[in-house]
Design a protein around this motif. Structure first.
Motif, PDB file in Angstrom:
ATOM      1  N   ASN A   1       0.819  -1.211   0.000  1.00  0.00           N
ATOM      2  CA  ASN A   1       0.000   0.000   0.000  1.00  0.00           C
ATOM      3  C   ASN A   1       0.849   1.256   0.000  1.00  0.00           C
ATOM      4  O   ASN A   1       0.500   2.257  -0.625  1.00  0.00           O
TER       5      ASN A   1
ATOM      6  N   GLU B   1       0.823   4.278  -2.772  1.00  0.00           N
ATOM      7  CA  GLU B   1       0.722   5.695  -2.409  1.00  0.00           C
ATOM      8  C   GLU B   1       1.890   6.492  -2.973  1.00  0.00           C
ATOM      9  O   GLU B   1       1.718   7.626  -3.427  1.00  0.00           O
TER      10      GLU B   1
ATOM     11  N   SER C   1     -15.230   2.213  -3.710  1.00  0.00           N
ATOM     12  CA  SER C   1     -14.079   1.426  -3.274  1.00  0.00           C
ATOM     13  C   SER C   1     -14.405   0.621  -2.040  1.00  0.00           C
ATOM     14  O   SER C   1     -15.059   1.097  -1.118  1.00  0.00           O
TER      15      SER C   1
ATOM     16  N   LEU D   1     -12.328  -0.016  -0.040  1.00  0.00           N
ATOM     17  CA  LEU D   1     -11.429   0.486   0.992  1.00  0.00           C
ATOM     18  C   LEU D   1     -12.180   1.250   2.065  1.00  0.00           C
ATOM     19  O   LEU D   1     -11.739   1.338   3.205  1.00  0.00           O
TER      20      LEU D   1
ATOM     21  N   ASN E   1      -7.567   4.334   5.995  1.00  0.00           N
ATOM     22  CA  ASN E   1      -6.368   5.107   5.690  1.00  0.00           C
ATOM     23  C   ASN E   1      -5.708   5.652   6.950  1.00  0.00           C
ATOM     24  O   ASN E   1      -4.516   5.921   6.974  1.00  0.00           O
TER      25      ASN E   1
ATOM     26  N   GLY F   1      -4.623   0.129   4.248  1.00  0.00           N
ATOM     27  CA  GLY F   1      -5.302   0.096   2.965  1.00  0.00           C
ATOM     28  C   GLY F   1      -6.617  -0.648   2.989  1.00  0.00           C
ATOM     29  O   GLY F   1      -7.094  -1.134   1.973  1.00  0.00           O
TER      30      GLY F   1
ATOM     31  N   GLU G   1      -7.760  -1.966  -7.281  1.00  0.00           N
ATOM     32  CA  GLU G   1      -8.776  -0.935  -7.076  1.00  0.00           C
ATOM     33  C   GLU G   1      -8.177   0.293  -6.407  1.00  0.00           C
ATOM     34  O   GLU G   1      -8.465   1.430  -6.791  1.00  0.00           O
ATOM     35  N   ARG G   2      -7.315   0.068  -5.415  1.00  0.00           N
ATOM     36  CA  ARG G   2      -6.732   1.206  -4.714  1.00  0.00           C
ATOM     37  C   ARG G   2      -5.786   1.975  -5.629  1.00  0.00           C
ATOM     38  O   ARG G   2      -5.755   3.215  -5.611  1.00  0.00           O
ATOM     39  N   GLU G   3      -5.011   1.263  -6.433  1.00  0.00           N
ATOM     40  CA  GLU G   3      -4.096   1.931  -7.351  1.00  0.00           C
ATOM     41  C   GLU G   3      -4.862   2.788  -8.348  1.00  0.00           C
ATOM     42  O   GLU G   3      -4.475   3.916  -8.649  1.00  0.00           O
TER      43      GLU G   3
END
Length: 689
Positions: free
Chosen positions: A101, A105, A414, A416, A592, A597, A616-618
């Motif tokens: 993660n 970032e 997301s 997340l 976060n 993540g 998905e996070r990227e």
């Protein structure tokens, strides 16, 4: 219609041009100024500067320098520093997930900076920030803390055209640089010369200029104790107990020097100045500094108190800057080539992730300089391998030209942020995002443990971290030490010193705390009341795994000893001053905020689930960017190029020098603006500025 015709008039104008700063910028002179001090020059920018005097144009550039970016940094940079030093306690899977993660970032931070370079109304700001990033070269590869890289970028931008004295002083408290150059290991009993040497050799005086090996040793002694906060994790800390308080002789000046003294002594030394001025000359004027001009500019800079604004103004107004002989002398580095092309042609870039990868292949990945010496310079950028790669980059950019659909990643749904517990603690409740068991040991007389509570909420306030040290034995009462350094408060607990509050279940406790009130006092009561439950939350952590402890060379220990201590302390304190009201809420933390993540929010995950979460996070953190003015086609761009001679409009707007006679074949292109632009940016002359 013929788009390009012979450029006899332009050749004559260049040949007879005066080297002095012009009274009214021609279109080609405006392009030269903008391209040299920024990234490329778009038609609307050239038109806005044409006709100004050089003094007016330079003043406009310097007046536009900004201390803050126009594109907001990624949101995570504003959040708490993640638990880098504690994450290992959760086991290898969590540690790898955490590291992955952080890589994602860091990629978003790289994209953000490219987006800022492209969208900024002050390209000079970003050009200078990139210059100082190369000068004080620091790489994420050796730091691994994205927050610190973001903070350093903000520091460099804040002083980009301001006080070099302030920059050279504050950089000695920059966490990223301190870690990168291992000054965190610089103590009085074991001096580390890395930062001291580079400060003299690469950051201020220049290699072999005015200092000796003895000065390097003394500079290292002056920097002892400059490090990182070990418990609060917020960044820089000066550890007085590690500092060498003895007398030092630095560049002939004797005293009990510390970091600020080092900066003052170095910057006031007669040898300081030419090295930095020469680097700025090679950045903006030519690849061969003029010794007389360097001497003149250095004197001017000193008279200006090392303010960079007057130095830059003098540099941009110098005869050498405007001398046609110095056009086309500077090789564009990969970032300048990419950002300059995007800004000049007004190209939409729908996804900057690919740009980061390409720049890495070309050798200039932002936030990843190869070493403390920084990136390559000049013709070193052009090799057999990079020539083809640079052409591929430019060709690919033209394929992005007609991209119309810009994804709205800021609104992407997301996982997340989904699935987080819907619990609302009361003011008396203790909320803890995660408990990290960092040490647990048993000895003949008793046992002890070091725990860090991350993301703590109590009484309407949030604290990044609280560190607890519990110890005791059968023949000695349990005691708890609480470090409240991250709450920026002074504990009003009766036994508190240096940020630590000490609690023991003694008869005197009742009298000591009678009449004592405050948020921190109530928090400590709550921590003691919930201490057994806090320890129980760690029972699945590797620290309790006897096989793990054996591999790490740790003594065997079971949780019963610590739980017994915690319960004895809880009972004794409750008897003395009463139990704290409220309940414990564990694992209640924004994804976060904890920095994992989202793994804890969505529950146990399979390998495929982790992969999907990463993707998905990227995507959610990726950047798209649109320049200030966008051109939908090469024809539209060409139509916007201001009134150069019709025969030279495209070439003069894109190239530092007129095309040589053998390059006239390009000018024979008719009715095909796309082919014309492609041929020009793939021409070798486009690689120089």
């Amino acid at each position: 219609m013929t788009l390009i015709r012979p450029a006899t008039a332009l050749f004559l104008s260049l040949a007879s041009a005066s080297a002095a700063a012009p009274d009214a910028l021609t279109l080609s002179e405006a392009r030269h100024l903008l391209s040299r001090t920024g990234f490329g020059a778009a038609p609307h920018e050239i038109e806005a500067f044409a006709g100004l005097s050089a003094e007016e144009a330079v003043a406009r550039l310097l007046d536009g320098v900004r201390e803050a970016p126009s594109v907001p940094m990624p949101a995570w940079t504003e959040d708490w520093l993640y638990p880098y030093e504690e994450i290992w306690t959760l086991g290898q899977t969590a540690e790898e997930f955490f590291a992955a993660n952080r890589e994602i970032e860091m990629g978003s931070l790289q994209q953000w900076w490219l987006a800022e370079m492209i969208a900024t109304p002050s390209p000079l700001t970003e050009r200078l920030t990139l210059f100082w990033h190369d000068h004080f070269a620091t790489s994420f590869a050796g730091v691994e803390v994205g927050h610190w890289m973001a903070a350093q970028n903000a520091l460099l931008r804040r002083h980009a055209a301001g006080s070099f004295a302030d920059l050279a002083t504050e950089i000695l408290e920059d966490p990223a640089l301190l870690v990168w150059l291992t000054n965190t290991d610089n103590a009085a009993d074991a001096p580390n010369e890395n930062l001291g040497r580079e400060y003299l050799e690469l950051f201020t005086l220049g290699e072999g200029r005015g200092y000796t090996e003895a000065d390097v040793v003394e500079a290292a002694r002056a920097l002892t104790g400059q490090g990182i906060a070990e418990l609060s994790g917020q960044g820089f800390a000066f550890h007085a107990e590690l500092h060498d308080h003895g007398r030092k002789i630095i560049l002939g000046e004797s005293g009990r020097h510390g970091p600020d003294d080092l900066a003052r002594i170095v910057l006031s030394h007669p040898a300081f100045g030419p090295y930095v001025v020469e680097k700025l000359w090679r950045e903006f004027v030519s690849d061969t500094p003029d010794p007389q001009e360097i001497e003149r500019l250095t004197a001017l800079w000193r008279d200006a108190g090392l303010e960079l604004g007057p130095l830059l103004e003098a540099l941009f107004l110098s005869e050498a800057f405007w001398d046609p002989a110095n056009r086309g002398r500077l090789v564009k580095d990969p970032v300048e080539l990419f950002v300059g092309t995007v800004r000049t042609l007004g190209i939409r870039v729908p996804d900057l992730r690919e740009a980061v990868w390409i720049l890495g292949e070309l050798g200039q990945e932002p936030f990843f300089p190869p070493n403390v010496g920084g990136w390559l310079e000049g013709t070193a950028w052009i090799t057999d391998a990079t020539v083809a790669a640079r052409a591929t980059l430019l060709t690919h950019l033209l394929e992005w030209e007609m991209e119309a659909d810009m994804p709205d990643r800021g609104r992407m749904a997301s996982a997340l942020t989904a699935g987080a517990p819907a619990r609302t603690p009361s003011p008396n409740d203790l909320r803890v995002g995660q408990v990290f068991l960092r040490e647990a040991e048993v000895w003949e007389e008793g046992a002890g443990a070091l725990l860090t509570l991350f993301d703590v909420g109590f009484g309407g306030r949030d604290v990044r971290s609280i560190t607890l040290w519990l110890e005791g034995g059968e023949d000695r009462p349990p005691a708890l030490s609480v470090f409240l350094g991250d709450c920026a408060c002074r504990a009003s607990w009766p036994w508190a010193e240096n940020g630590w509050a000490h609690v023991e279940a003694e008869p005197e406790l009742r009298d000591a705390v009678r009449g004592t009130h405050g948020w921190d006092v109530d928090l400590i009561r709550s921590l003691v009341s919930h201490l057994p439950a806090l320890i129980e939350t760690t029972l699945d952590q590797p620290m309790w795994d006897q096989r793990h402890r054996s591999e790490e060379g740790l003594d065997p220990i079971a949780p019963r000893e610590l739980l017994s201590l915690a319960r004895r302390l809880e009972t004794g304190v409750a008897a003395a001053i009463g139990a704290a009201p409220g309940t414990l809420h564990h694992a209640l933390s924004a994804p976060n905020r904890l920095g994992l993540g989202g793994a804890r929010a969505v529950g146990p995950l399979s390998e495929d689930d982790y992969d999907a979460l990463f993707e998905e996070r990227e995507a959610a953190l990726s950047y798209a960017v649109v320049p200030a003015v966008v051109y939908g086609s090469a024809a539209e761009w060409l139509g916007a190029v201001p009134g150069f001679l019709a025969s030279d409009r495209a070439a003069t707007a894109l190239l530092a020098l007129p095309l040589a006679a053998e390059g006239r074949r390009i000018s024979m292109v008719e009715d095909d603006p796309a082919a014309l632009v492609r041929a020009l940016i793939l021409h070798p002359q486009y690689q120089v500025n």
